[in-house]
Design a protein around this motif. Structure first.
Motif, PDB file in Angstrom:
ATOM      1  N   SER A 150       8.228  -6.170   4.697  1.00  0.00           N
ATOM      2  CA  SER A 150       7.748  -5.409   5.854  1.00  0.00           C
ATOM      3  C   SER A 150       6.624  -4.439   5.498  1.00  0.00           C
ATOM      4  O   SER A 150       6.220  -3.626   6.323  1.00  0.00           O
ATOM      5  CB  SER A 150       8.903  -4.625   6.484  1.00  0.00           C
ATOM      6  N   ASP A 151       6.098  -4.521   4.273  1.00  0.00           N
ATOM      7  CA  ASP A 151       5.094  -3.566   3.808  1.00  0.00           C
ATOM      8  C   ASP A 151       3.674  -3.912   4.267  1.00  0.00           C
ATOM      9  O   ASP A 151       3.377  -5.029   4.707  1.00  0.00           O
ATOM     10  CB  ASP A 151       5.088  -3.507   2.271  1.00  0.00           C
ATOM     11  N   CYS A 152       2.821  -2.888   4.092  1.00  0.00           N
ATOM     12  CA  CYS A 152       1.378  -3.093   4.106  1.00  0.00           C
ATOM     13  C   CYS A 152       0.891  -2.834   2.682  1.00  0.00           C
ATOM     14  O   CYS A 152       1.478  -2.017   1.958  1.00  0.00           O
ATOM     15  CB  CYS A 152       0.686  -2.142   5.072  1.00  0.00           C
ATOM     16  N   VAL A 153      -0.180  -3.534   2.275  1.00  0.00           N
ATOM     17  CA  VAL A 153      -0.653  -3.391   0.896  1.00  0.00           C
ATOM     18  C   VAL A 153      -2.171  -3.274   0.870  1.00  0.00           C
ATOM     19  O   VAL A 153      -2.864  -3.758   1.775  1.00  0.00           O
ATOM     20  CB  VAL A 153      -0.210  -4.584   0.024  1.00  0.00           C
ATOM     21  N   ARG A 154      -2.681  -2.611  -0.180  1.00  0.00           N
ATOM     22  CA  ARG A 154      -4.121  -2.543  -0.425  1.00  0.00           C
ATOM     23  C   ARG A 154      -4.386  -3.264  -1.742  1.00  0.00           C
ATOM     24  O   ARG A 154      -3.765  -2.944  -2.762  1.00  0.00           O
ATOM     25  CB  ARG A 154      -4.586  -1.097  -0.499  1.00  0.00           C
TER      26      ARG A 154
ATOM     27  N   ASP B 165     -10.509  -4.195  -2.024  1.00  0.00           N
ATOM     28  CA  ASP B 165      -9.976  -3.054  -1.272  1.00  0.00           C
ATOM     29  C   ASP B 165      -9.696  -3.413   0.186  1.00  0.00           C
ATOM     30  O   ASP B 165     -10.129  -2.728   1.104  1.00  0.00           O
ATOM     31  CB  ASP B 165     -10.945  -1.870  -1.330  1.00  0.00           C
ATOM     32  N   ILE B 166      -8.946  -4.478   0.373  1.00  0.00           N
ATOM     33  CA  ILE B 166      -8.572  -4.888   1.724  1.00  0.00           C
ATOM     34  C   ILE B 166      -7.150  -4.423   2.023  1.00  0.00           C
ATOM     35  O   ILE B 166      -6.267  -4.489   1.151  1.00  0.00           O
ATOM     36  CB  ILE B 166      -8.699  -6.424   1.893  1.00  0.00           C
ATOM     37  N   ASP B 167      -6.960  -3.922   3.243  1.00  0.00           N
ATOM     38  CA  ASP B 167      -5.617  -3.542   3.685  1.00  0.00           C
ATOM     39  C   ASP B 167      -5.001  -4.700   4.447  1.00  0.00           C
ATOM     40  O   ASP B 167      -5.609  -5.221   5.389  1.00  0.00           O
ATOM     41  CB  ASP B 167      -5.692  -2.298   4.579  1.00  0.00           C
ATOM     42  N   VAL B 168      -3.805  -5.082   4.049  1.00  0.00           N
ATOM     43  CA  VAL B 168      -3.149  -6.248   4.627  1.00  0.00           C
ATOM     44  C   VAL B 168      -1.749  -5.866   5.098  1.00  0.00           C
ATOM     45  O   VAL B 168      -0.981  -5.240   4.351  1.00  0.00           O
ATOM     46  CB  VAL B 168      -3.054  -7.404   3.606  1.00  0.00           C
ATOM     47  N   ASP B 169      -1.433  -6.242   6.326  1.00  0.00           N
ATOM     48  CA  ASP B 169      -0.098  -6.040   6.889  1.00  0.00           C
ATOM     49  C   ASP B 169       0.685  -7.337   6.689  1.00  0.00           C
ATOM     50  O   ASP B 169       0.340  -8.379   7.254  1.00  0.00           O
ATOM     51  CB  ASP B 169      -0.214  -5.698   8.375  1.00  0.00           C
ATOM     52  N   LEU B 170       1.713  -7.297   5.884  1.00  0.00           N
ATOM     53  CA  LEU B 170       2.469  -8.515   5.579  1.00  0.00           C
ATOM     54  C   LEU B 170       3.230  -9.046   6.779  1.00  0.00           C
ATOM     55  O   LEU B 170       3.701 -10.196   6.759  1.00  0.00           O
ATOM     56  CB  LEU B 170       3.439  -8.258   4.424  1.00  0.00           C
ATOM     57  N   THR B 171       3.384  -8.246   7.824  1.00  0.00           N
ATOM     58  CA  THR B 171       4.130  -8.708   8.993  1.00  0.00           C
ATOM     59  C   THR B 171       3.246  -9.500   9.962  1.00  0.00           C
ATOM     60  O   THR B 171       3.758 -10.084  10.913  1.00  0.00           O
ATOM     61  CB  THR B 171       4.745  -7.519   9.757  1.00  0.00           C
ATOM     62  N   THR B 172       1.935  -9.515   9.737  1.00  0.00           N
ATOM     63  CA  THR B 172       1.055 -10.212  10.663  1.00  0.00           C
ATOM     64  C   THR B 172       1.189 -11.718  10.522  1.00  0.00           C
ATOM     65  O   THR B 172       1.422 -12.240   9.420  1.00  0.00           O
ATOM     66  CB  THR B 172      -0.413  -9.805  10.448  1.00  0.00           C
TER      67      THR B 172
ATOM     68  N   GLN C  13      -6.414  -1.408  19.201  1.00  0.00           N
ATOM     69  CA  GLN C  13      -5.643  -0.359  18.544  1.00  0.00           C
ATOM     70  C   GLN C  13      -5.269  -0.778  17.117  1.00  0.00           C
ATOM     71  O   GLN C  13      -5.378   0.014  16.175  1.00  0.00           O
ATOM     72  CB  GLN C  13      -4.379  -0.068  19.357  1.00  0.00           C
ATOM     73  N   LEU C  14      -4.852  -2.039  16.969  1.00  0.00           N
ATOM     74  CA  LEU C  14      -4.483  -2.539  15.644  1.00  0.00           C
ATOM     75  C   LEU C  14      -5.696  -2.560  14.714  1.00  0.00           C
ATOM     76  O   LEU C  14      -5.582  -2.256  13.520  1.00  0.00           O
ATOM     77  CB  LEU C  14      -3.893  -3.947  15.757  1.00  0.00           C
ATOM     78  N   GLN C  15      -6.871  -2.899  15.269  1.00  0.00           N
ATOM     79  CA  GLN C  15      -8.083  -2.930  14.459  1.00  0.00           C
ATOM     80  C   GLN C  15      -8.495  -1.525  14.012  1.00  0.00           C
ATOM     81  O   GLN C  15      -9.203  -1.369  13.019  1.00  0.00           O
ATOM     82  CB  GLN C  15      -9.219  -3.579  15.251  1.00  0.00           C
ATOM     83  N   SER C  16      -8.061  -0.515  14.763  1.00  0.00           N
ATOM     84  CA  SER C  16      -8.409   0.873  14.436  1.00  0.00           C
ATOM     85  C   SER C  16      -7.337   1.551  13.588  1.00  0.00           C
ATOM     86  O   SER C  16      -7.388   2.766  13.369  1.00  0.00           O
ATOM     87  CB  SER C  16      -8.627   1.675  15.732  1.00  0.00           C
ATOM     88  N   ALA C  17      -6.373   0.796  13.149  1.00  0.00           N
ATOM     89  CA  ALA C  17      -5.273   1.377  12.365  1.00  0.00           C
ATOM     90  C   ALA C  17      -5.786   1.942  11.042  1.00  0.00           C
ATOM     91  O   ALA C  17      -6.784   1.471  10.487  1.00  0.00           O
ATOM     92  CB  ALA C  17      -4.203   0.323  12.106  1.00  0.00           C
ATOM     93  N   THR C  18      -5.113   2.961  10.554  1.00  0.00           N
ATOM     94  CA  THR C  18      -5.389   3.512   9.227  1.00  0.00           C
ATOM     95  C   THR C  18      -4.191   3.258   8.321  1.00  0.00           C
ATOM     96  O   THR C  18      -3.056   3.108   8.791  1.00  0.00           O
ATOM     97  CB  THR C  18      -5.670   5.027   9.296  1.00  0.00           C
ATOM     98  N   PHE C  19      -4.461   3.188   7.022  1.00  0.00           N
ATOM     99  CA  PHE C  19      -3.405   2.873   6.062  1.00  0.00           C
ATOM    100  C   PHE C  19      -3.373   3.972   4.995  1.00  0.00           C
ATOM    101  O   PHE C  19      -4.410   4.297   4.400  1.00  0.00           O
ATOM    102  CB  PHE C  19      -3.669   1.517   5.409  1.00  0.00           C
ATOM    103  N   GLU C  20      -2.197   4.547   4.777  1.00  0.00           N
ATOM    104  CA  GLU C  20      -2.030   5.600   3.786  1.00  0.00           C
ATOM    105  C   GLU C  20      -1.044   5.147   2.720  1.00  0.00           C
ATOM    106  O   GLU C  20       0.035   4.626   3.036  1.00  0.00           O
ATOM    107  CB  GLU C  20      -1.514   6.880   4.446  1.00  0.00           C
ATOM    108  N   PRO C  21      -1.391   5.338   1.436  1.00  0.00           N
ATOM    109  CA  PRO C  21      -0.472   4.929   0.360  1.00  0.00           C
ATOM    110  C   PRO C  21       0.844   5.701   0.419  1.00  0.00           C
ATOM    111  O   PRO C  21       0.877   6.880   0.787  1.00  0.00           O
ATOM    112  CB  PRO C  21      -1.248   5.282  -0.918  1.00  0.00           C
ATOM    113  N   ILE C  22       1.931   5.052   0.081  1.00  0.00           N
ATOM    114  CA  ILE C  22       3.234   5.716  -0.019  1.00  0.00           C
ATOM    115  C   ILE C  22       3.481   6.089  -1.479  1.00  0.00           C
ATOM    116  O   ILE C  22       2.866   5.527  -2.396  1.00  0.00           O
ATOM    117  CB  ILE C  22       4.361   4.810   0.520  1.00  0.00           C
ATOM    118  N   GLU C  23       4.353   7.026  -1.699  1.00  0.00           N
ATOM    119  CA  GLU C  23       4.564   7.562  -3.047  1.00  0.00           C
ATOM    120  C   GLU C  23       5.640   6.815  -3.821  1.00  0.00           C
ATOM    121  O   GLU C  23       5.791   7.020  -5.030  1.00  0.00           O
ATOM    122  CB  GLU C  23       4.937   9.048  -2.943  1.00  0.00           C
ATOM    123  N   GLU C  24       6.420   5.962  -3.164  1.00  0.00           N
ATOM    124  CA  GLU C  24       7.539   5.296  -3.839  1.00  0.00           C
ATOM    125  C   GLU C  24       7.046   4.344  -4.930  1.00  0.00           C
ATOM    126  O   GLU C  24       6.053   3.651  -4.755  1.00  0.00           O
ATOM    127  CB  GLU C  24       8.367   4.503  -2.821  1.00  0.00           C
TER     128      GLU C  24
END
Length: 435
Positions: free
Chosen positions: A167-171, A190-197, A149-160
């Motif tokens: 606790s963020d995720c970054v591209r 263009d890698i998506d990284v979860d800083l909490t991992t 499930q985690l491998q299938s996650a999608t990441f969408e940019p936030i507007e802030e």
């Protein structure tokens, strides 16, 4: 021909070989006749020079021809007669160039030979392994599906418009360099990284916190000696990161649609297939552990000496291959993750262990009649070819051309021996603690 065997130790014998005078005389005559065919001498036509003149003028040539014709074949016959298995080239005493063949006298010489030692196998029920039935708890299956499930996650940019928080995720892009040289295999875009991992290196995580979209920053990251990537282990490297977006992670629902995206028909089917696969993986891991335990106990129980010459020869040959490979790839030992100071020690340990296994398994194969027939070999080659999507005949030809066919057969034989031993050895008793 007379052959006497003197045992010097468990891996070395001395052969004293006596070639009859009659054979020596015949060889001398043949050597002289051979000279007659091409030697010219004043006053005589080619092929008509008297034997006495040839003997007196070319004694060294005649002697070397006789030694060449008689000695090595006599040694090979002696080894076959005494059922010895040489491990390396023999040591002749005296050396071949010093042997003298004399008419009407036998030719006597000695040979020191490193041989495969006799091996006494222990009772197999003295060996104990864990034979506990394989079990994979439901919780492990759920954890595996969670990883999918985690491998299938999608990441969408936030507007802030704000800096990166813990606790963020970054591209982002990052370019990894060591001593000013870019490591392409460790650089990504263009890698998506979860800083909490927990998989993200702490230095990299700390360096990302506080930067803003569009910024570029150099982050120094130090890797431990035990790091899995050899090129980075024990190194201090620089990551140049460029932040494209701060993102939010979305996980798919664990339902039939999720299962279909992964190639299954329903979630329940996926759950069952994954459970079966994990059980098979666990069973495979258990077998590999059993094989390791069996081999270690066999080696511990069987005293085997291996000639130093044999080990030294293997180590030297392997070191030369490593040097040639590094040269052809234009790599330094450090770039390839090779420590040339410790490598010879590691190679010695490897060859000693592998040689002991081969000799022990050879004895088990003889004692238990375990072999691999041509039909079994052909079937295994066919299966291996199918698994790698190769043509069976071309794959078999490749094995033959690279002299790997017998190695392939030996691997099959070792697997059959392991299967036999796993059945025969005793089951390790569980430690039961009572109150």
């Amino acid at each position: 021909m007379r052959v006497e065997v003197e045992t010097l130790d468990s891996t070395q014998v001395r052969l004293e070989i006596e070639i009859p005078a009659e054979d020596v005389d015949n060889a001398i005559r043949e050597a002289i006749e051979g000279l007659r065919g091409y030697v010219s001498f004043p006053g005589f036509r080619k092929g008509k020079v008297p034997l006495a003149i040839l003997k007196s003028r070319f004694p060294e040539h005649i002697n070397s021809e006789v030694v060449r014709q008689l000695v090595v074949p006599a040694y090979e016959d002696a080894v076959y007669e005494k059922q010895l298995i040489p491990l390396a080239q023999p040591d002749f005493d005296p050396p071949l160039e010093q042997l003298k063949a004399v008419e009407n006298e036998p030719l006597v010489f000695a040979v020191h030979v490193n041989i495969k030692p006799e091996i006494s196998l222990p009772d197999f029920d003295e060996i104990e392994i864990d034979k506990t039935a394989v079990n994979v708890p439901r919780e492990d299956v759920e954890a595996h599906i969670k990883r999918l499930q985690l491998q299938s996650a999608t990441f969408e940019p936030i507007e802030e418009d704000r800096p990166v928080e813990v606790s963020d995720c970054v591209r982002l892009d990052w370019e990894c360099s060591l001593d000013g040289r870019v490591l392409e295999t460790e650089s990504v875009q263009d890698i998506d990284v979860d800083l909490t991992t927990t998989e993200l290196h702490a230095d990299l995580k700390d360096g990302l916190i506080g930067i803003k979209i569009g910024e570029t920053k150099e982050i120094s990251v130090g890797f431990e000696e035990s790091y899995s990537v050899a090129a980075l282990a024990g190194k201090q490297v620089i990551y140049e990161v460029s932040l494209h977006a701060i993102t939010r992670k979305y996980l798919p629902e664990l339902d039939d649609e999720f299962a279909k995206d992964l190639g299954y028909e329903t979630y329940n089917q996926m759950h069952g297939v994954i459970w079966n696969t994990l059980v098979e993986n666990e069973r495979f891991a258990q077998i590999e552990k059993q094989k390791t335990e069996i081999l270690e106990q066999l080696i511990d129980r069987i005293e085997i000496s291996i000639p130093d010459e044999l080990v030294d020869q293997y180590v030297q040959q392997t070191l030369e291959k490593v040097q040639k490979q590094l040269s052809s790839q234009q790599q330094t030992p450090e770039e390839a993750g090779i420590n040339l100071e410790t490598l010879p020690i590691e190679l010695r340990a490897d060859v000693i262990k592998q040689t002991k296994q081969n000799w022990i398994f050879d004895e088990i194969a003889v004692q238990e009649g375990i072999g691999v027939s041509d039909d079994e070999l052909e079937l295994a080659i066919r299966r291996a070819a199918e698994q790698s999507n190769r043509d069976t005949f071309k794959y078999a030809d490749l094995l033959k051309a690279s002299n790997q066919l017998e190695d392939f057969r030996l691997q099959l034989q070792h697997e059959k021996i392991y299967q036999f031993l796993i059945e025969e050895v005793a089951e390790k008793q569980s430690l039961i603690i009572t109150g």
